[in-house]
Design an enzyme around this catalytic site. Structure first.
Site, mmCIF file in Angstrom:
data_model
loop_
_atom_site.group_PDB
_atom_site.id
_atom_site.type_symbol
_atom_site.label_atom_id
_atom_site.label_comp_id
_atom_site.label_asym_id
_atom_site.label_seq_id
_atom_site.Cartn_x
_atom_site.Cartn_y
_atom_site.Cartn_z
ATOM 1 N N HIS C 140 41.414 38.881 30.802
ATOM 2 C CA HIS C 140 41.825 37.486 30.615
ATOM 3 C C HIS C 140 40.976 36.929 29.463
ATOM 4 C CE1 HIS C 140 42.072 33.153 31.565
ATOM 5 N NE2 HIS C 140 43.122 33.423 32.337
ATOM 6 N N ASP C 217 34.822 39.795 36.593
ATOM 7 C CA ASP C 217 35.713 38.642 36.685
ATOM 8 C C ASP C 217 36.543 38.832 37.952
ATOM 9 O OD1 ASP C 217 37.815 36.881 36.603
ATOM 10 O OD2 ASP C 217 38.398 37.327 34.538
ATOM 11 N N GLN C 220 40.912 37.004 40.496
ATOM 12 C CA GLN C 220 42.120 37.417 41.213
ATOM 13 C C GLN C 220 41.796 38.330 42.386
ATOM 14 O OE1 GLN C 220 45.051 36.126 40.623
ATOM 15 N NE2 GLN C 220 44.761 35.182 38.614
ATOM 16 N N LYS C 243 42.171 28.831 42.786
ATOM 17 C CA LYS C 243 43.114 29.923 43.064
ATOM 18 C C LYS C 243 43.014 30.378 44.513
ATOM 19 C CE LYS C 243 42.632 31.821 38.373
ATOM 20 N NZ LYS C 243 43.825 31.472 37.606
ATOM 21 N N CYS C 383 47.255 34.337 29.238
ATOM 22 C CA CYS C 383 45.868 34.401 28.746
ATOM 23 C C CYS C 383 45.364 35.836 28.684
ATOM 24 C CB CYS C 383 44.927 33.562 29.600
ATOM 25 S SG CYS C 383 45.391 31.830 29.681
#
Ligand SMILES: Cc1ncc(COP(=O)(O)O)c(C=O)c1O
Ligand SMILES: Cc1ncc(COP(=O)(O)O)c(C=O)c1O
Ligand code: FES
Ligand code: FES
Lengths: 433, 159, 433, 159
Positions: C140, C217, C220, C243, C383
């Protein structure tokens, strides 16, 4: 005597919008909240606006073509327009941050040792040895430490305008402090300790005469005075939402368009880019360039509702109301010889923040006694440690007002204050001797 | 207010053993960042290991009544006491102060320290009462005395 | 066929907690929200927690001795503990940011050309020519652009791990990419486009063998899998609250304690200092060092409520539910020869994100048609522009799931998708030819 | 869907005047950052001031049906027309596209452009329909033709 433009009934109606004001603290004392300078409470109108966003429009703005995303984008950008209008700015010159501290850091980080190769005009933001940054001795740490760090990174020199015994900027030596070496003048509009309103006009004129940029910390002015960026003539202006009836987690940076355009990005990531390749990226124009990642959407909408709330009351009337309370408090403190106000003791160029010390009693003990009666004030150095050092005190007790405060609350503070000498011995005698 | 026991006010107005004295093996300077209050504390220990004795604790402090009273009580309760006992006193003070009001403190162990029991109900003031003690354990650490000391982290025990 | 652990009744009960799911879009189409990968909706439990904070405890945490401030501080720090526990971390190693993007930038800005004189151990974060930062082609922008900018600032070199046609990391050349020159490996846990789960274990082992730090990261993954920082073995981990049923405006950075302690401050200002003099300042230990200014108090409390909500459902069950929906969608897409999935087409090491392209129809047109039926998906490069370039597409259509999605919604997406060739001509024939 | 008028689909499948041709005075490359779509556009103008005529608009575009149709219509509606007229067409297109659905567009002025009227109801797509036009006005600017052009800012008119 300054009279408040708010009738007691109007203040009562305002108070009814703030559920928290009905609560009691400690062992049943009604809350007397005189700490709005730290953070204000939020009216139901703001809470409703945020909740309504989450329950009807919630979605990531600028990140999709579906209906919700369109509606969320319109709401978010509508909030930007509303908030920009409140300070006389164009929407595209307003950047949302998480708080004023981030906004001020964003400006400080725009400066660096060398221009950004991808941003035409960024030479303007290159600093080095020989360059100077001018701040004041009354700055909040948020408008001091970022400049210290910038100077450390670039080799520039930090200088500062001293403060007089009356709590005003001492401009007598300005000619030697503000020279063609000065690249930035960072100054607070209304001191969060002294209440002093600084002479922005004069500073802007002097700074611009030597081509220095003026960064105004408007945290304590935007919530309480009518602020118009064009009239002020500054180059950057920062404030927080949570001190003006808005939610936590949102701040605002306004910047002059040509400067924002010449500024390198700060936080980088999604939605602030133009094109991204593995090798390098190019960046979107402001304000997007400075809003990386999914933004504080609901908070922007809440802040817009807070601006509506302020506008409905009238910022001038709010200011007058707060000054009336300030006058009453200053008079009450003046009548107590064992109390010393730190900062201006009259209403001349002043906001509704009053800091004081009690003879021989530490500010934290004063605050604790007040708290025992339900009176919430702030004690400590209020993130303005150098200012306290200048007045040779470790800490002060600070009362600060908002539209929902009452004359009765000022009196409650004064009454509770009178128990301080009762508990800690009687400095009244010492004070009178 | 229940917080300001007579004993606290007395200690804070007339701090016991105040001032900086010689000799000492360690001197430390601690600051409470939230209020800016400071304490400089010197520690003089005689003997080694289990026979070590706190010969002197001298200090220069600037702070609220709670911090002043606490460092005064510290000096009173540790000077002339075996080091191991002083550490027991520290542990008991800390336990009481971080108990949120559940541990009233044992006068047998902490002496006048019990007057500070009320502080535990005011989380923002716990740091005040611990400021001197944190300086004490830090000085002990710096003096090289190898005694198991818990909680030399000044952040610990505050919210 | 994977079965969802949620019965239809349970999903219906979950949906009832999300008021927005009852709305219609465009001209009365019931909302089918398949864009939780961009941002999730918020259950009333989270909205109530935030509102309750504002109505009862609102105050600036860590900034006062009065009762409200004490209660707000306890609530804020309690939220930190709750959220830290959710990822198997200690509270003091968790830093609140405004979003994951700020969290990743915070780590990238910790690195610079020279150590910070006031932070012992910060040599670890000094980079220069000859040093390398390793990322992947599927990052991302939030975990790519900050590293590009870091390399630009310091003269270090950015390298990247390529992606295979199947949408997995191509580790075949890792020996030459990850060497003793590598100082940082920044990688996404679960791709926000492909759905791929990356082999963290292997990357951590290889990175640590050359003393490189691993930045994960986890935007998600934390919302959808059980994530435990100790088990993962990474050095930093970042995610966003919005999220995972939390409010907008809050993100989290977790870091290994000794690293956080050796990191220079990023944003500077109030509450992150130890002492401030005009000449220079010293800084508080983590996490305070990285939380300048009045924080996202209500949002932290909202996020803690979101964590409670997830825990009540069970993160493992959420994951299984989402995988069941993913399997159904993948099967449906496989049955349409005019659709190509970008990313793994089976459930092996995969999350609930599915990106695809329709022959000869632009992703935005696909998304628009779906939107016309109330189906909200994301279209574009999400992104992750370099990843799209690698697959030679400008844009994909992406569906992503959350606990509140249903089998019926997957079918609604597939049904709406069948109208795409009807509108844009019949690529079915071309696809079959 | 009302958005995808037959005319739009036709233009997007068979874009008029597509391809890059010579001669030209200006070539520009525009990208829509939200989707990554691109257009390269060349402009050839003959004559000066009030008598200037758009001799050719040639382009290479990659994008959604809306952007493809829009640039195709742009070419159709401007090639061979006086520059002043082309600018009027641009202004009318822009007014329609940013009207949020209130301005249905005048077929007399914008020709097939009216088929794009529906786009105004979808704010996220307005940029698609304007992409080619923004490239056109930018190219005009770069070609040095001093005609008052408003709205060369690609951000303008989008939310
Ligand atoms: C994988 C990944 N990383 C980073 C981000 C950035 O998160 P945020 O925009 O909340 O900062 C996202 C989501 O947008 C994401 O999916
Ligand atoms: C004058 C002044 N500047 C800056 C700040 C920092 O604002 P924030 O903490 O919201 O970033 C404050 C308030 O804390 C302030 O009063
Ligand atoms: S207020 Fe500073 S130590 Fe108590
Ligand atoms: S979606 Fe890219 S131009 Fe329309």
């Amino acid at each position: 005597m300054t009279a408040s433009p708010f009738s007691p009934e109007e203040v009562a109606r305002i108070r009814a919008d703030f559920p928290i004001l009905a609560r009691t603290v400690r062992d049943g004392a009604p809350l007397v909240y005189l700490d709005s300078g730290a953070t204000s409470h939020k009216p139901v109108q703001v809470l409703d606006a945020e909740r309504d966003f989450y329950e009807r429009l919630n979605s990531a703005p600028h990140r999709g073509a579906h209906a919700l995303s369109e509606e969320a984008t319109a709401a978010y950008e509508g909030a930007r327009e509303r908030i920009a209008g409140f300070i006389g700015a164009a929407a595209q010159d307003v950047v949302f941050t998480k708080n004023a501290t981030e906004a001020l850091n964003l400006v400080a980080y725009a400066f660096s040792g060398s221009p950004h190769p991808g941003i035409p005009g960024s030479e303007r933001f290159a600093l080095g040895a020989g360059d100077e940054v001018l701040v004041t001795e009354m700055e909040h740490h948020a408008n001091l430490v970022p400049w210290q760090e910038l100077c450390r990174r670039t080799g520039a020199t930090l200088r500062w305008i001293p403060v007089t015994d009356e709590g005003r900027l001492d401009l007598s030596d300005l000619d030697s402090l503000l020279t063609e070496r000065t690249k930035v003048v960072a100054v607070v509009h209304a001191s969060n300790v002294l209440g002093t309103l600084n002479p922005v006009d004069e500073l802007v004129e002097r700074a611009h005469a030597v081509d220095a940029l003026v960064v105004l910390d408007a945290c304590q002015s935007v919530p309480h005075l009518g602020v118009d960026v064009e009239a002020l003539g500054v180059d950057f202006l920062a404030f927080s939402g949570h001190k003006m009836f808005g939610p936590s987690g949102i701040g605002v940076l306004w910047g002059r368009r040509e400067l924002l355009e010449a500024m390198p990005p700060f936080l980088t990531g999604g939605s602030m880019i133009e094109t991204v390749r593995m090798e390098a990226s190019t960046y979107a124009p402001p304000p997007q360039r400075f809003e990386a990642g999914v933004p504080m959407t609901a908070q922007a909408i809440g802040l817009a509702a807070a601006v509506d709330y302020i506008d409905a009351l009238g910022i001038e009337r709010i200011h007058a109301h707060e000054l009336a309370l300030t006058e009453r408090l200053l008079a009450g403190l003046a009548a107590r010889p064992w109390v010393t106000v730190v900062g201006p003791t009259d209403l001349e160029s002043r906001g509704g923040t009053v800091a004081f010390v009690v003879d021989d009693v530490h500010a934290h003990d004063v605050g604790q006694v007040l708290d025992g009666s339900g009176v919430a004030v702030r004690v400590g150095h209020h993130c303005a440690w150098p200012l306290h050092r200048r007045f040779k005190v470790a800490a002060t007790t600070r009362a600060s007002f908002a539209a929902y405060n009452t004359v009765g609350e000022v009196d409650a503070l004064l009454d509770a204050l009178d128990t301080v000498p009762e508990i800690f011995g009687d400095p009244r005698l010492r004070g009178a001797s | 207010m229940d917080l300001y026991q007579e004993l606290i006010l007395e200690h804070s107005k007339r701090p016991q053993h105040a001032g900086l004295r010689e000799p000492f093996e360690a001197e430390v300077h601690h600051v409470n960042p939230t209020c800016g209050d400071e304490v400089t504390l010197r520690l003089h220990i005689v003997g080694e290991g289990p026979t070590a004795v706190v010969e002197d604790v001298s200090y220069d402090a600037l702070g609220c009544s709670i911090s002043m009273a606490s460092v005064s009580i510290l000096a009173e309760e540790t000077i002339g006491h075996p080091l191991s006992e002083a550490l027991t006193t520290f542990e008991a003070m800390k336990a009481m102060l971080t108990s949120k009001g559940e541990d009233p403190g044992d006068e047998e162990v902490i002496g006048d320290g019990v007057a500070l029991a009320g502080v535990a109900r005011y989380p923002a003031r716990v740091k005040c009462a611990l400021l001197g003690w944190m300086a004490f354990t830090d000085a002990l650490h710096q003096s090289g005395h190898r005694v198991a000391v818990t909680g030399t982290d000044p952040e610990e025990g505050t919210p």
